[in-house]
Design a protein around this motif. Structure first.
Motif, mmCIF file in Angstrom:
data_model
loop_
_atom_site.group_PDB
_atom_site.id
_atom_site.type_symbol
_atom_site.label_atom_id
_atom_site.label_comp_id
_atom_site.label_asym_id
_atom_site.label_seq_id
_atom_site.Cartn_x
_atom_site.Cartn_y
_atom_site.Cartn_z
ATOM 1 N N ALA A 1 0.821 -1.215 0.000
ATOM 2 C CA ALA A 1 0.000 0.000 0.000
ATOM 3 C C ALA A 1 0.850 1.257 0.000
ATOM 4 O O ALA A 1 0.618 2.187 -0.786
ATOM 5 N N THR A 2 1.842 1.307 0.882
ATOM 6 C CA THR A 2 2.570 2.558 1.070
ATOM 7 C C THR A 2 3.507 2.887 -0.089
ATOM 8 O O THR A 2 3.653 4.055 -0.458
ATOM 9 N N PHE A 3 4.127 1.891 -0.705
ATOM 10 C CA PHE A 3 5.063 2.189 -1.783
ATOM 11 C C PHE A 3 4.340 2.608 -3.066
ATOM 12 O O PHE A 3 4.825 3.471 -3.802
ATOM 13 N N PHE A 4 3.186 2.015 -3.343
ATOM 14 C CA PHE A 4 2.430 2.463 -4.513
ATOM 15 C C PHE A 4 1.784 3.825 -4.250
ATOM 16 O O PHE A 4 1.664 4.652 -5.165
ATOM 17 N N ALA A 5 1.380 4.078 -3.017
ATOM 18 C CA ALA A 5 0.899 5.412 -2.662
ATOM 19 C C ALA A 5 2.034 6.421 -2.773
ATOM 20 O O ALA A 5 1.831 7.569 -3.211
ATOM 21 N N TRP A 6 3.241 6.016 -2.402
ATOM 22 C CA TRP A 6 4.419 6.879 -2.507
ATOM 23 C C TRP A 6 4.654 7.279 -3.968
ATOM 24 O O TRP A 6 4.900 8.450 -4.278
ATOM 25 N N CYS A 7 4.549 6.318 -4.864
ATOM 26 C CA CYS A 7 4.723 6.615 -6.284
ATOM 27 C C CYS A 7 3.626 7.549 -6.777
ATOM 28 O O CYS A 7 3.894 8.517 -7.509
ATOM 29 N N ASN A 8 2.370 7.292 -6.391
ATOM 30 C CA ASN A 8 1.269 8.180 -6.781
ATOM 31 C C ASN A 8 1.486 9.595 -6.259
ATOM 32 O O ASN A 8 1.238 10.577 -6.962
ATOM 33 N N ASP A 9 1.947 9.711 -5.019
ATOM 34 C CA ASP A 9 2.220 11.026 -4.435
ATOM 35 C C ASP A 9 3.313 11.755 -5.218
ATOM 36 O O ASP A 9 3.178 12.933 -5.566
ATOM 37 N N ALA A 10 4.404 11.055 -5.480
ATOM 38 C CA ALA A 10 5.553 11.676 -6.146
ATOM 39 C C ALA A 10 5.227 12.112 -7.568
ATOM 40 O O ALA A 10 5.773 13.099 -8.066
ATOM 41 N N MET A 11 4.305 11.389 -8.238
ATOM 42 C CA MET A 11 3.995 11.680 -9.643
ATOM 43 C C MET A 11 2.637 12.357 -9.807
ATOM 44 O O MET A 11 2.061 12.372 -10.904
ATOM 45 N N ARG A 12 2.139 12.950 -8.761
ATOM 46 C CA ARG A 12 0.808 13.550 -8.784
ATOM 47 C C ARG A 12 0.666 14.638 -9.852
ATOM 48 O O ARG A 12 -0.419 14.873 -10.384
ATOM 49 N N TYR A 13 1.750 15.303 -10.181
ATOM 50 C CA TYR A 13 1.684 16.401 -11.149
ATOM 51 C C TYR A 13 2.302 16.029 -12.489
ATOM 52 O O TYR A 13 2.619 16.904 -13.296
ATOM 53 N N LYS A 14 2.465 14.715 -12.715
ATOM 54 C CA LYS A 14 2.948 14.243 -14.014
ATOM 55 C C LYS A 14 1.753 13.788 -14.847
ATOM 56 O O LYS A 14 0.651 13.604 -14.326
ATOM 57 N N ASP A 15 1.973 13.590 -16.163
ATOM 58 C CA ASP A 15 0.848 13.192 -16.998
ATOM 59 C C ASP A 15 0.381 11.790 -16.635
ATOM 60 O O ASP A 15 1.138 10.950 -16.147
ATOM 61 N N GLU A 16 -0.904 11.538 -16.900
ATOM 62 C CA GLU A 16 -1.555 10.317 -16.459
ATOM 63 C C GLU A 16 -0.925 9.052 -17.034
ATOM 64 O O GLU A 16 -0.786 8.047 -16.343
ATOM 65 N N ARG A 17 -0.583 9.071 -18.286
ATOM 66 C CA ARG A 17 -0.068 7.858 -18.911
ATOM 67 C C ARG A 17 1.337 7.521 -18.416
ATOM 68 O O ARG A 17 1.683 6.349 -18.299
ATOM 69 N N LEU A 18 2.135 8.531 -18.136
ATOM 70 C CA LEU A 18 3.446 8.274 -17.559
ATOM 71 C C LEU A 18 3.287 7.640 -16.190
ATOM 72 O O LEU A 18 3.962 6.660 -15.853
ATOM 73 N N ARG A 19 2.358 8.178 -15.393
ATOM 74 C CA ARG A 19 2.109 7.607 -14.062
ATOM 75 C C ARG A 19 1.602 6.173 -14.167
ATOM 76 O O ARG A 19 2.025 5.290 -13.405
ATOM 77 N N SER A 20 0.705 5.918 -15.116
ATOM 78 C CA SER A 20 0.168 4.555 -15.256
ATOM 79 C C SER A 20 1.255 3.564 -15.651
ATOM 80 O O SER A 20 1.274 2.429 -15.177
ATOM 81 N N VAL A 21 2.198 3.998 -16.503
ATOM 82 C CA VAL A 21 3.280 3.110 -16.935
ATOM 83 C C VAL A 21 4.246 2.834 -15.794
ATOM 84 O O VAL A 21 4.698 1.699 -15.612
ATOM 85 N N VAL A 22 4.578 3.858 -15.019
ATOM 86 C CA VAL A 22 5.504 3.651 -13.896
ATOM 87 C C VAL A 22 4.896 2.702 -12.872
ATOM 88 O O VAL A 22 5.559 1.774 -12.386
ATOM 89 N N ILE A 23 3.610 2.905 -12.540
ATOM 90 C CA ILE A 23 2.945 2.026 -11.572
ATOM 91 C C ILE A 23 2.923 0.592 -12.076
ATOM 92 O O ILE A 23 3.227 -0.356 -11.340
ATOM 93 N N ALA A 24 2.578 0.419 -13.365
ATOM 94 C CA ALA A 24 2.545 -0.937 -13.934
ATOM 95 C C ALA A 24 3.945 -1.535 -14.006
ATOM 96 O O ALA A 24 4.132 -2.733 -13.751
ATOM 97 N N SER A 25 4.930 -0.719 -14.334
ATOM 98 C CA SER A 25 6.306 -1.215 -14.453
ATOM 99 C C SER A 25 6.862 -1.662 -13.110
ATOM 100 O O SER A 25 7.705 -2.575 -13.046
#
Length: 472
Positions: A370-394
């Motif tokens: 929970a916390t590490f994926f939330a950490w990634c979402n927090d850090a990339m909150r102001y990045k474009d959606e598709r970049l965030r989706s790829v990083v989370i999936a990767s």
């Protein structure tokens, strides 16, 4: 709209109607995602339950065929990660999630008809493909709807639902084995796959009816026009940006430090879950040199591991929200747990009590999901959606790619009950996690200061724009 968005950027008080909006989002998004993940884990872990409940003998498993089946599932799971998360930026999540649920439910039921380990291998590959969307897709959706002060708790509740699936899977198998073994000429473990598959169907229908997609695309009838506008206002401007998928996008992915940092973080952290994800306690019990455990004990005793994971996940997810999103604290906690539990098992193996206690305590490392994926979402909150989706999936893809061979080397069923190589691997991963956590903490703090300056400039510009419009 501008003023409301500016207030969120500056971390001011909640906007009017936000509490009611959050109640609705929790009621429909979290309820569906948690049910989905519960049956996802139920379907995923029922193989280990079936293995120790008669499937091994009935299908004549040899050597490490169980590990090979889990590896084949992992390969399918890896292949589907990035495509499924990108699909959520093109296809309505309200349609996508239920569709893949029905597919994996059908595949789970098909497993009941197999007559050899090879048949399970073929099914589990496609099952991995279908199930690849649930975990990373939900974290992408949660990051789209919830703010930094809300995300940790929701991610924790979602992750805990999967652990509950793992925990209850053992009790369900025990009940099925005792009450349905031999019914209609089928073994109890075969009924497990049939029942688990049937459970997914009504949940998929529920998701099709209630899931609200994303803030910028939602058509949910239970949200008013004002609530939809508020949901969009809570989302950074970049949330509406979906860059085209081309070579420039691919370059941005691999030139981004986020991709390398968070993918490696989850690769390391994912291996600290190996004690639990590879069902080591069940294999330890089944291969114990002096104690002969019953089928019910083999299914019920290991449920203490995900139980510890649920408590740890909810505690750390709530705490990191409360202290302002300091997700890095979990990295250090997990490092300590991994080192101590491995050392205890290595040095006190003759003490059954110590080994059980260590495996149970090791379940606490599930908090990192929970916390590490939330950490990634927090850090990339102001990045474009598709970049965030790829990083989370990767992140999950990278962890799965390592898991595909890691478990064969360090946690083979033939190494039970001691798993000496695995204990040393756990110690190494725990030390590496502590150092990597420190590195990402430094990068996110530095990046946060730069973005804070940019956002302050943007807020000033918005106020000036509003003032000029008012004067005109």
């Amino acid at each position: 709209m501008f003023r409301r968005f500016a207030s969120y950027l500056k971390g001011q008080e909640s906007a009017p109607g936000e509490t009611k909006l959050l109640r609705k989002l929790d009621a429909f998004i979290l309820s569906f995602c948690c049910l989905c993940y519960f049956v996802n884990y139920l379907d995923r872990t029922n193989l280990n339950n079936a293995y120790v409940s008669g499937m091994r003998e009935e299908l004549d498993f040899k050597g490490n065929e169980l590990n090979r089946i889990n590896t084949i599932f992992t390969v399918g799971y890896i292949v589907g990660q990035v495509p499924s998360n990108l699909a959520l930026t093109f296809v309505s999540p309200r349609l996508f999630f239920p569709a893949v649920m029905i597919i994996w439910g059908g595949l789970t039921m098909t497993t009941a008809a197999v007559s050899s380990p090879q048949g399970i291998m073929a099914i589990r590959f496609f099952l991995g493909l279908a199930e690849s969307s649930t975990f990373v897709g939900t974290h992408y959706i949660l990051g789209s709807w919830y703010t930094e002060k809300e995300l940790g708790k929701r991610s924790g509740i979602f992750t805990a639902s999967g652990l509950a699936g793992t925990m209850f899977g053992g009790f369900i198998q025990t009940g099925i084995h005792s009450s349905m073994d031999g019914v209609q000429g089928l073994s109890g473990w075969r009924w497990l796959f049939i029942i688990d598959g049937l459970i997914t169907i009504p949940i998929a229908i529920y998701g099709f009816i209630v899931f609200p997609d994303t803030p910028t695309t939602t058509k949910a009838k239970y949200l008013t026009a004002d609530e939809k506008a508020l949901a969009v206002a809570r989302t950074p401007e970049s949330g509406a940006i979906k860059v085209p998928l081309n070579l420039e996008f691919l370059k941005n992915v691999f030139c981004s430090w986020y991709w390398y940092a968070f993918v490696m973080l989850w690769i390391i952290a994912g291996e600290t879950e190996s004690f639990s994800s590879n069902a080591l306690l069940a294999l330890y019990m089944q291969s114990h040199p002096t104690i002969d455990y019953s089928v019910s004990q083999l299914n019920n005793y290991p449920t203490g591991v995900p139980a510890a994971g649920i408590i740890s996940t909810l505690f750390w997810a709530t705490l990191t929200d409360f202290v302002g999103g300091k997700r890095y604290l979990v990295g250090y906690f997990i490092a300590v747990v991994g080192i101590v539990t491995s050392t205890l098992i290595l040095t006190c193996f003759d003490s059954t009590t110590t080994v059980f206690a260590s495996y149970y305590w090791a379940g606490a490392v599930y908090a990192c999901q929970a916390t590490f994926f939330a950490w990634c979402n927090d850090a990339m909150r102001y990045k474009d959606e598709r970049l965030r989706s790829v990083v989370i999936a990767s992140m999950n893809m990278g962890s799965g790619a390592v898991n595909a061979w890691w478990s064969l080397i360090f946690y083979s069923a033939t190494d039970a009950p001691r798993f000496t190589k695995g204990m040393w691997a756990m110690i190494g991963c725990s030390i590496a996690l502590a150092f990597w956590t420190a590195g990402i903490t430094y990068m996110t703090v530095r990046e946060g200061k730069e973005e804070e300056g940019d956002r302050d400039v943007r807020v000033v510009d918005l106020h000036l724009e509003e003032k000029m419009v008012t004067e005109v």
